[in-house]
Scaffold this motif. Structure first.
Motif: not given
Lengths: 415, 415
Positions: A359-383
């Motif tokens: 979320x920043x403003x610190x903690x970013x890098x060239x490879x993983x910049x500020x604003x990069x976010x992953x998510x996932x939805x998991x259910x019985x069938x799959x994730x």
């Protein structure tokens, strides 16, 4: 284009506004809510807590408008002059309302307190007028009609003002100024940017009945459709046609209509499926859960969340594999996947949803910049993991990421 | 209190503001920038793109203010009427400025374009006035003095307006109205109601240097102190004395100064103590965690939370005893205690803080009404539960409860 002969204006009272310490958010809020119903404001004003200047503003307003909506300055202190100034301006007395006084005393009693004497002035009513009930605070509103001008005084706190505008002001305006038949509808879109939407509705925004107005929100877009009856067609028919066109163009993005926010449509869907939900939040820090639990009755389907801000919490509480955390990092599709599966298992829910990012403003890098976010939805069938890139301030990135995650969940739940 | 004899006001021109489509952000921005330099706005207004109504607003403004700052409506279209209306109002001609025309043509040439004929009107100057250079756009500003009133017309885009306010308007105001020195400070209070604060500062709110103004927030209060230099004392000294008085009266409630919100002061304190924090949230549904993680760098001390919305989550994730949950209920001091201890153990933090209550609107009973909330702060030494009663809407109860819980934590952490 006036739909009726109502000429309304808004006055905000409060020195803090003139000093720039707070935004005069009411002006936009009231304009938008009234315009939606075909009532237009022709002037906004703001004035400080000063009797002479408030009188000056009342004089100007009453000479050019027939509806004057005033917000702020109804509190118990000596600085609160809105009602007293209007009484002076209209040359009317202030009379104690026994009913309102009892309601006020009740308000304090329920909280285990005695009403301070200063609050008594909030129960005073302008002679010939009417106090408007405020279920969310101590300051009642004031309604009074004088020489063809309709005055409404409403309290300043937004959470008190907005319901009173809808429940007290709008119904009275609709009675006094019967509008031409006007219909409006708001479509909510997510997952698509403002300029992409704008570019694809150029033909529609140039039409005048219905009008189509795009409004950008945080992480989502609104399209407001407004139509009036013509000789041949009803407003509802006109809106229906344009809505159909928009649904053809934006089918996968439109998730709701009018008051249907993402937490509301997701809640309805989960209730319908008899399904339950939990979150594993990292960068949004509880915001996702907070959005879902703003809806009354959310305990029917929302069982709980883990805000796993530290890597330790991801490992020990959610059971994310230490090798994955080290190998791929906390901000990765792999970690998002294990977080979603972990919280689903821990809380025993039908769906487990995760979010992890920078979320920043610190903690970013060239490879993983500020604003990069992953998510996932998991259910019985799959994730199913997904990746996002957001811009803006820390708070904006948190809000945009949370909104986008809710949209992804909505898509998984099906229409 | 005027620090000089400048009486300024701001007028925003643009129908989109009156329709509520955009926020009138200039009003706050201009107020803040000018107040910082001791110049005060006494009125804000907004008016649509309509000649008669703009003239009406100029008439009112010139009768009560000696500085009138207008933003918007300087573009090349027929809707842009701000300058034309002022010329009409003052009864002056518009004269082509050759210098400004060349600058405009240059602006387009540098971008590889030919100036459209419509833009020519932007080079017109009110007779006897002065065009103000706009390095960031095509619309120059307009400055004109008439019968002791100083008019400034500035373009609407914020990135054009703000530098022009600082570079053109402020220097001219400082020359015409030499200011006094001004100092202000905001004290943040929690745990005490608005009327209780008001009742204990009556003597101070009646003084004029410094002024003390109370402002109510959600679950907290602000006191704004503003002072100007006198012959004997500096503004800073005057504020310092009044702040000392207020600190004597409200010692246990004042938690911060100026930008120090509760999440900020708590974060500073935890960092100083090398301590860590976790939450167990029920009725606030993630809001408490979301507030703490709005602060950048909060990962230094905040490790995570459990939003234990269901009783199952309280039992299985936090280890709250089933007998306690059944015997005392989820909303009880006993459950709050076990939730705080449970999350502290689970996350391995120095402090574990819990909150459980009834946010409503449904779910209340005679014995446990909507608004009843328990919390607890747990550390290695002990666990201290506390009880609160909040009023308002669901959202207000959530915000007020979260704010109050943060304040209780702040008290435990010590000053």
């Amino acid at each position: 284009v006036a739909e009726n002969n109502c000429k309304a204006e808004h006055i905000a009272v409060g020195s803090e506004i003139l000093l720039g310490q707070i935004q005069n958010g009411h002006a936009q809020n009231i304009s938008r809510i009234l315009a939606d119903k075909g009532f237009f404001l022709y002037y906004h004003s703001a004035v400080g807590d000063n009797l002479d200047r408030i009188l000056q503003v009342y004089r100007t307003a009453s000479s050019r408008s027939n509806v004057v909506i005033v917000t702020g300055g109804l509190g118990p202190t000596e600085d609160d002059l809105t009602k007293e100034a209007l009484a002076t301006f209209l040359g009317r007395r202030l009379v104690l309302s026994q009913e309102s006084l009892e309601r006020l005393e009740d308000f304090f009693t329920r909280r285990g307190r005695v009403m301070p004497p200063a609050n008594r002035k909030q129960a005073m009513c302008i002679d010939g007028g009417e106090l408007l009930d405020n279920p969310n605070g101590t300051a009642p509103g004031q309604y009074v009609v004088d020489k063809g001008v309709y005055y409404f005084l409403l309290p300043g706190p937004p959470l008190e003002m907005t319901p009173m505008l809808k429940n007290h002001v709008l119904p009275r305006l609709q009675q006094v100024f019967p509008p031409k038949h006007l219909e409006s509808r708001i479509l909510h879109l997510c997952g698509i940017g403002e300029s992409d939407v704008d570019a694809r509705i150029v033909d529609l925004t140039q039409k005048s009945n219905p009008t189509v107005a795009p409004l950008a929100g945080e992480g989502e877009m609104l399209l407001r459709l407004t139509a009036t009856d013509t000789a041949e067609r009803s407003a509802r028919e006109l809106i229906g046609e344009t809505e159909d066109l928009l649904r053809q163009r934006f089918s996968r993005y439109i998730y709701g209509v009018d008051d249907e926010t993402l937490p509301v449509v997701i809640g309805n869907k989960l209730r319908h499926l008899s399904a339950s939900l939990s979150f594993a939040e990292s960068c949004t820090g509880g915001l996702l859960s907070s959005m879902i639990t703003q809806v009354s009755g959310s305990s029917d389907y929302f069982l709980g969340s883990v805000v796993s801000y530290s890597n330790d919490a991801k490992r020990t509480v959610l059971g994310v594999d230490a090798d994955i955390l080290e190998g791929y990092g906390a901000v990765s599709a792999e970690t998002a996947r294990l977080m979603a599966e972990g919280v689903r298992r821990l809380m025993g829910t039908t769906y487990g949803v995760s979010v992890t990012g920078i979320a920043g403003p610190s903690g970013g890098s060239a490879e993983k910049p500020v604003g990069l976010v992953y998510g996932a939805v998991s259910s019985a069938e799959n994730t199913v993991p997904f990746k996002m890139m957001h811009s803006g301030s820390r708070r904006q990135i948190q809000i945009r990421a949370a909104t986008r995650v809710l949209w992804e969940l909505w898509r998984v739940l099906g229409r």
